[in-house]
Design a protein around this motif. Structure first.
Motif, PDB file in Angstrom:
ATOM      1  N   ARG A  66       0.812  -1.228   0.000  1.00  0.00           N
ATOM      2  CA  ARG A  66       0.000   0.000   0.000  1.00  0.00           C
ATOM      3  C   ARG A  66       0.836   1.264   0.000  1.00  0.00           C
ATOM      4  NH1 ARG A  66      -2.989  -3.994   2.546  1.00  0.00           N
ATOM      5  NH2 ARG A  66      -5.175  -4.090   1.932  1.00  0.00           N
ATOM      6  N   GLU A 119     -15.394   5.015   0.498  1.00  0.00           N
ATOM      7  CA  GLU A 119     -14.751   4.278   1.596  1.00  0.00           C
ATOM      8  C   GLU A 119     -15.003   4.944   2.947  1.00  0.00           C
ATOM      9  OE1 GLU A 119     -14.141   1.324   1.199  1.00  0.00           O
ATOM     10  OE2 GLU A 119     -12.214   0.858   0.292  1.00  0.00           O
ATOM     11  N   TYR A 123     -16.421   2.563   5.797  1.00  0.00           N
ATOM     12  CA  TYR A 123     -15.828   2.356   7.122  1.00  0.00           C
ATOM     13  C   TYR A 123     -16.736   2.895   8.231  1.00  0.00           C
ATOM     14  CZ  TYR A 123     -11.346   0.454   5.590  1.00  0.00           C
ATOM     15  OH  TYR A 123     -10.365  -0.364   5.084  1.00  0.00           O
ATOM     16  N   MET A 127     -19.663  -1.195   6.680  1.00  0.00           N
ATOM     17  CA  MET A 127     -18.970  -2.403   7.130  1.00  0.00           C
ATOM     18  C   MET A 127     -19.348  -2.719   8.578  1.00  0.00           C
ATOM     19  SD  MET A 127     -15.443  -1.280   5.277  1.00  0.00           S
ATOM     20  CE  MET A 127     -14.303  -2.379   6.050  1.00  0.00           C
ATOM     21  N   TRP A 131     -16.439  -7.076  10.700  1.00  0.00           N
ATOM     22  CA  TRP A 131     -15.585  -6.885   9.526  1.00  0.00           C
ATOM     23  C   TRP A 131     -14.413  -5.962   9.879  1.00  0.00           C
ATOM     24  CZ3 TRP A 131     -17.878  -5.406   4.004  1.00  0.00           C
ATOM     25  CH2 TRP A 131     -16.859  -5.490   3.059  1.00  0.00           C
ATOM     26  N   LEU A 135     -10.304  -6.677  10.076  1.00  0.00           N
ATOM     27  CA  LEU A 135      -9.398  -5.914   9.222  1.00  0.00           C
ATOM     28  C   LEU A 135      -8.353  -5.143  10.011  1.00  0.00           C
ATOM     29  CD1 LEU A 135     -11.362  -4.077   6.409  1.00  0.00           C
ATOM     30  CD2 LEU A 135      -9.600  -5.824   6.172  1.00  0.00           C
ATOM     31  N   THR A 140      -5.862  -0.892   7.520  1.00  0.00           N
ATOM     32  CA  THR A 140      -6.428  -0.160   6.385  1.00  0.00           C
ATOM     33  C   THR A 140      -7.344   0.938   6.920  1.00  0.00           C
ATOM     34  OG1 THR A 140      -8.296  -1.661   6.253  1.00  0.00           O
ATOM     35  CG2 THR A 140      -6.372  -2.215   4.905  1.00  0.00           C
ATOM     36  N   SER A 141      -7.650   1.894   6.082  1.00  0.00           N
ATOM     37  CA  SER A 141      -8.619   2.918   6.462  1.00  0.00           C
ATOM     38  C   SER A 141      -9.265   3.441   5.180  1.00  0.00           C
ATOM     39  CB  SER A 141      -7.951   4.066   7.210  1.00  0.00           C
ATOM     40  OG  SER A 141      -7.416   4.996   6.287  1.00  0.00           O
ATOM     41  N   LYS A 144      -6.827   6.535   0.894  1.00  0.00           N
ATOM     42  CA  LYS A 144      -6.169   5.716  -0.132  1.00  0.00           C
ATOM     43  C   LYS A 144      -5.068   6.487  -0.861  1.00  0.00           C
ATOM     44  CE  LYS A 144      -9.123   2.518   0.812  1.00  0.00           C
ATOM     45  NZ  LYS A 144      -8.633   1.529   1.791  1.00  0.00           N
ATOM     46  N   THR A 202     -10.744  -3.572  -3.594  1.00  0.00           N
ATOM     47  CA  THR A 202     -12.144  -3.760  -3.970  1.00  0.00           C
ATOM     48  C   THR A 202     -12.934  -2.527  -3.539  1.00  0.00           C
ATOM     49  OG1 THR A 202     -12.374  -4.853  -1.840  1.00  0.00           O
ATOM     50  CG2 THR A 202     -12.091  -6.281  -3.742  1.00  0.00           C
TER      51      THR A 202
HETATM   52  N1  IYR Z   1     -12.133  -2.237   0.589  1.00  0.00           N
HETATM   53  C1  IYR Z   1     -11.733  -1.617   1.836  1.00  0.00           C
HETATM   54  C2  IYR Z   1     -11.806  -2.560   2.998  1.00  0.00           C
HETATM   55  C3  IYR Z   1     -11.001  -3.798   2.920  1.00  0.00           C
HETATM   56  C4  IYR Z   1     -11.663  -5.015   2.952  1.00  0.00           C
HETATM   57  C5  IYR Z   1     -10.973  -6.196   2.970  1.00  0.00           C
HETATM   58  I1  IYR Z   1     -12.000  -7.952   3.129  1.00  0.00           I
HETATM   59  C6  IYR Z   1      -9.559  -6.189   2.923  1.00  0.00           C
HETATM   60  O1  IYR Z   1      -8.862  -7.387   2.930  1.00  0.00           O
HETATM   61  C7  IYR Z   1      -8.892  -4.975   2.899  1.00  0.00           C
HETATM   62  C8  IYR Z   1      -9.604  -3.798   2.894  1.00  0.00           C
HETATM   63  C9  IYR Z   1     -10.349  -0.985   1.725  1.00  0.00           C
HETATM   64  O2  IYR Z   1      -9.731  -1.048   0.654  1.00  0.00           O
HETATM   65  O3  IYR Z   1      -9.882  -0.401   2.682  1.00  0.00           O
END
Ligand code: IYR
Length: 252
Positions: A66, A119, A123, A127, A131, A135, A140-141, A144, A202
């Motif tokens: 990332r 997103e 978040y 979600m 979930w 994570l 992650t947050s 991006k 995704t």
């Molecule tokens: N799509 C979101 C959340 C996310 C979901 C999963 I399941 C992951 O393995 C990683 C992230 C994001 O990109 O933050």
């Protein structure tokens, strides 16, 4: 389905029917195929073991990265990575994928804006608590930065259906989810093979807006966002381990 695009049902109906695109079959491909001899590369058993070991070791170093360097990637390399991904099997050999490769800085910024806007809501509200707890270890947050830092964003589109020659009739795409996902796997391996890195991201709920931004037709849906580039020199990844082969393999 989270990324449902309302346009899918009337896919293409408002489009210019004479406008060719990659989901249109050429007349020749409708005809019966002749048979040709099959030829594959061949190795001795010892070469095979060495190659299998080397390939497993190479792929075991693949990580979702990332943090990217802004160093550009040779466009010819990108073209060859997509060529490799395009070797994927597909339902009835329909090849239901389009690799949209974005290097334009303004487009990358727009992609980031669209994804971050969704997103933030994902978040905050979409979600589940479970979930987000699952994570947490990946840190992650909704932010991006890699979508503007990576020199290329490969947007992998799934063609829900194609067109028969002339575009008068829809062409069924069988198992398109599986086909596109296998192709994506080959893309990941090709990326790893040249020492670049990517991330299978995704963008929940951002698909339709991204499709429109990229000017793609309504028979295409965003399948994955694959930022592509060199890892940042100080990139860090979670200290994950993988299941040993004994845990994922059953011999009967
Ligand atoms: N799509 C979101 C959340 C996310 C979901 C999963 I399941 C992951 O393995 C990683 C992230 C994001 O990109 O933050």
């Amino acid at each position: 389905e989270e990324d449902d695009d309302e346009d899918e049902e009337e896919a293409g109906e408002s489009e210019d029917k004479t406008d060719k695109d990659s989901s249109e079959q050429s007349a020749g491909e409708e005809a019966e195929l002749s048979l040709v001899p099959y030829s594959n590369v061949a190795y001795s058993e010892s070469e095979m073991l060495k190659r299998a070991t080397d390939f497993a070791n190479l792929l075991s170093r693949r990580r979702s990265c990332r943090q990217f360097s802004e160093r550009p990637v040779d466009p010819e390399v990108v073209r060859l990575l997509v060529t490799a991904a395009g070797s994927s099997p597909s339902g009835a050999h329909t090849e239901p994928w389009t690799y949209v490769c974005v290097t334009n800085e303004l487009m990358k910024r727009r992609i980031r804006e669209i994804v971050e806007e969704e997103e933030e809501i994902n978040y905050a509200r979409r979600m589940s608590a479970e979930w987000k707890a699952d994570l947490a270890k990946l840190r992650t947050s909704w932010e991006k930065p890699y979508l503007t830092e990576a020199p290329v964003i490969v947007v992998l589109m799934r063609q829900v259906h194609g067109w028969r020659s002339g575009r008068e009739e829809k062409r069924q795409h069988y198992y398109s989810e599986i086909s596109v996902s296998i192709s994506a796997g080959l893309f990941l391996a090709a990326v790893q093979n040249v020492g670049l890195c990517t991330l299978t991201s995704t963008p929940m709920n951002a698909g339709p807006a991204l499709r429109r931004l990229l000017g793609r037709p309504p028979n295409e849906k965003v399948h994955l966002l694959l930022p592509l580039g060199y890892a940042a020199h100080n990139a860090q990844v979670p200290n994950l381990t993988r299941k040993p082969v004994e845990k994922i393999m059953v011999n009967i």
